[in-house]
Design an enzyme around this catalytic site. Structure first.
Site, PDB file in Angstrom:
ATOM      1  N   GLU A 126       0.810  -1.235   0.000  1.00  0.00           N
ATOM      2  CA  GLU A 126       0.000   0.000   0.000  1.00  0.00           C
ATOM      3  C   GLU A 126       0.838   1.278   0.000  1.00  0.00           C
ATOM      4  OE1 GLU A 126      -3.607   0.554   2.015  1.00  0.00           O
ATOM      5  OE2 GLU A 126      -4.363  -1.438   1.593  1.00  0.00           O
ATOM      6  N   HIS A 158      -2.522  -0.921   9.988  1.00  0.00           N
ATOM      7  CA  HIS A 158      -2.053  -2.286  10.271  1.00  0.00           C
ATOM      8  C   HIS A 158      -0.843  -2.216  11.212  1.00  0.00           C
ATOM      9  CE1 HIS A 158      -3.995  -4.767   6.951  1.00  0.00           C
ATOM     10  NE2 HIS A 158      -4.443  -3.549   6.726  1.00  0.00           N
TER      11      HIS A 158
END
Lengths: 409, 409
Positions: B49, B272
């Site tokens: 990402e 995360h």
């Protein structure tokens, strides 16, 4: 030799030109291909352009006796068209779809819809591990001004990379297919240089077929004669390539092509000629060194040449991304302008004049249509830029490694 | 041991959640990630990402001293988001884009636009060949009714196949990334079973971090608390997996995760948690047998389970292909009907009544719009059917091989 006799492998490769509703005398030709394959009993059959799964199933049923193992590679909207029939068990398969493959709006060319790919099947024959690749690259519609050259070069590069990365446990690598490139084209030189694959036609001890091994010839009643005008003998774009990786040697004993018609009948199998090779595979005492083309000093030049062409494509793709983006923005502005005008009318401004409803609606729909299409094109060309840029980068990395290597020695 | 000391490798894996304009405090977090990586001096950094190439370039500049080698994988419209930083030279790379990755019209999910892929980098560290894979699979937006499960399973299968086919010359295989699957999910079991990869969390001698190794936890200020309601401790969807292929053993000495915030500061790196592993790689006398999971008798059950789910997806895709095709045909019929009405009016029929130009045009544009959209959807779902069908076939082939094997023994 460890008591193992020489392995003799007979391979058949053909672009079948079996497009439903479009290819002439398709069913008759598919039947003919099936009959010939059954009679001739090759060891391995690599087919392209079998677009209809029904044709594949029919062939599978017909060939079940002599080629009990087969695989059809599915991809894209229409299918990859790739399939393999074999006398020997298929142990594993993998499909790699090329990241670039023409343009969805080029409906008359249609390559985009096929999801052009390379299929890999792995076999073990007499204890020898074969990595067998079958592929079909993007067509060349106009050699003088080949708009698809950068895409085909990306495909050739991805094909080479895929073969290099997946064949490390193989003893012998075979590649068959319609590469849509002439033998001296930069894409072929790149593929051969970067993988070390050898050309069965150039290596064959005995050759029988069309002059120069051509596979698209004027003698074939289905070929487009106008396309072949600059090449009175035809062109060679279908190949069988091979190499031995570990302690094996591969030799091409015989290479044949059909000559404008299938043997014994008056029509050809396809608009392409079939290529048939007989290979001899022999175990040798010590590993065959330098199978990878990286030792070739000319490789850096070929990669540089290919990278230049990819760079040309990258600039064109950036230009198209920009144009389509600008068009989308203009259409959006027009829509906003119209919305403002409609609001003004609703608010009672300019009420002295009749509001032209019909032309207003037509214009709005036109602007909306342009906005949707231009946005779609913008997304597509953004992806194209990404992939061309990525390939350019990868090639640069390889060039750097190639240039560093000699100085280490 | 051939005079070679044990190799100790420190790996950092993180889904960075760095979406331009959308992710909160992105630039601050990317700076923080860069600073931490520079201070900690890992050997290998696997990031997901990182959607903006500018963020990658900034990291590259910042990390040039301690991680002189890096690679960014380009794909899709936005980019794969995958990149690797390394202390050791990268010898080669390859990108494999998953054939299915959600739907372009699910704009709110956006996975389709990322061109989700697996990236491979090859390194040689202390004479040991490492195949290092980094990937990010399709997100799960609703666990109870997971419409993307078949696509994620196709991705897990393609990931496993890609690893199997490309890692045959590797000594050690590492996989890091956001797999968007819980440890007991069928996709993880399929991936681990079919590749033989081991889970660093399960194997770690020493663990420090969130309970159960969770990487999406309620303590993290950026996570969506409502999504984690059924999982009060959080979920584990980011993994480091590994295996030794040839005569090496790999052991996970230590596994750590961040715990809702980056060390020493008050914000987390991302939504995360980062996963950090310390691996010990040691040469051993004889090849480590049974590294491939095919010996596992439960594998056939896992493949069967996965194949069932893919089959469910296939039926849904066929239904959508049919619905969109029917819609396109209806829109086409409406357009034809309108054309007939317009022609009749032009021919003077029904001239006694005024022709409703505006509503006629609106209807025609509506029908045209529906035709274009429905045709596009039909093409897309046709591709989806092809790929799901192809995966189902491949799984069936593997099942047959697995079932035949025990009878041979």
């Amino acid at each position: 030799m460890e008591g193992e006799p020489t392995l003799r492998l007979r391979i058949f490769d053909l672009n079948c030109w079996a497009i439903r509703y479009l290819s002439r005398r398709r069913q008759e030709r598919v039947r003919l291909i099936g009959d010939t394959l059954r009679q001739e009993g090759f060891d391995l059959v690599l087919l392209q352009e079998v677009w209809s799964e029904q044709d594949y199933s029919d062939l599978k049923v017909k060939l079940a006796g002599c080629y009990p193992f087969s695989h059809y590679f599915r991809s894209g909207v229409i299918g990859s068209g790739l399939c393999v029939f074999s006398r020997f068990p298929i142990l594993d398969t993998l499909l790699y779809q090329y990241s670039l493959n023409g343009y969805p709006y080029m409906l008359q060319h249609g390559d985009w819809f096929c999801g052009k790919s390379v299929g890999l099947v792995i076999m073990k024959i007499s204890g020898i591990i074969f990595n067998i690749y079958v592929t079909h690259l993007h067509a060349e519609y106009c050699r003088d001004k080949d708009a698809y050259l950068p895409h085909r070069l990306v495909q050739a590069w991805e094909l080479a990379q895929f073969i290099r990365h997946t064949s490390k446990a193989a003893d012998v690598v075979l590649l068959g297919g319609d590469l849509n490139m002439h033998p001296e084209d930069v894409g072929i030189r790149l593929l051969r240089g970067w993988t070390g694959l050898r050309d069965a036609f150039a290596e064959a001890t005995h050759f029988e077929g069309c002059k120069n091994g051509c596979t698209l010839v004027p003698d074939n009643c289905f070929t487009d004669k106008s396309e072949l005008l600059p090449f009175p003998l035809g062109i060679r774009i279908d190949y069988i390539l091979y190499k031995a990786i570990s302690s094996f040697t591969v030799k091409c004993e015989e290479l044949k092509t059909t000559m404008g018609r299938a043997p014994g009948v008056d029509i050809p199998f396809s608009d392409h000629e079939a290529v048939m090779a007989t290979l001899h595979i022999q175990r040798q005492g010590q590993p065959a060194g330098a199978t990878l083309g990286t030792a070739d000093p000319a490789l850096a030049d070929v990669v540089t040449e290919a990278r230049t062409e990819v760079g040309v494509g990258l600039r064109a793709a950036r230009q198209q991304r920009y144009s389509s983006g600008r068009m989308a923005v203009l259409a959006l502005l027009l829509l906003l302008l119209q919305a403002a005008a409609a609001l003004a009318t609703l608010a009672g401004l300019g009420a002295e004049q009749p509001f032209p409803k019909l032309s207003f609606c037509l214009l709005a729909f036109l602007a909306l249509g342009v906005l949707v299409l231009a946005s779609g094109l913008h997304l597509f060309h953004t992806m194209e830029v990404k992939m061309l840029h990525g390939t350019e980068d990868q090639m640069w990395m390889v060039l750097r490694a190639l240039q560093e290597r000699p100085s280490e020695g």
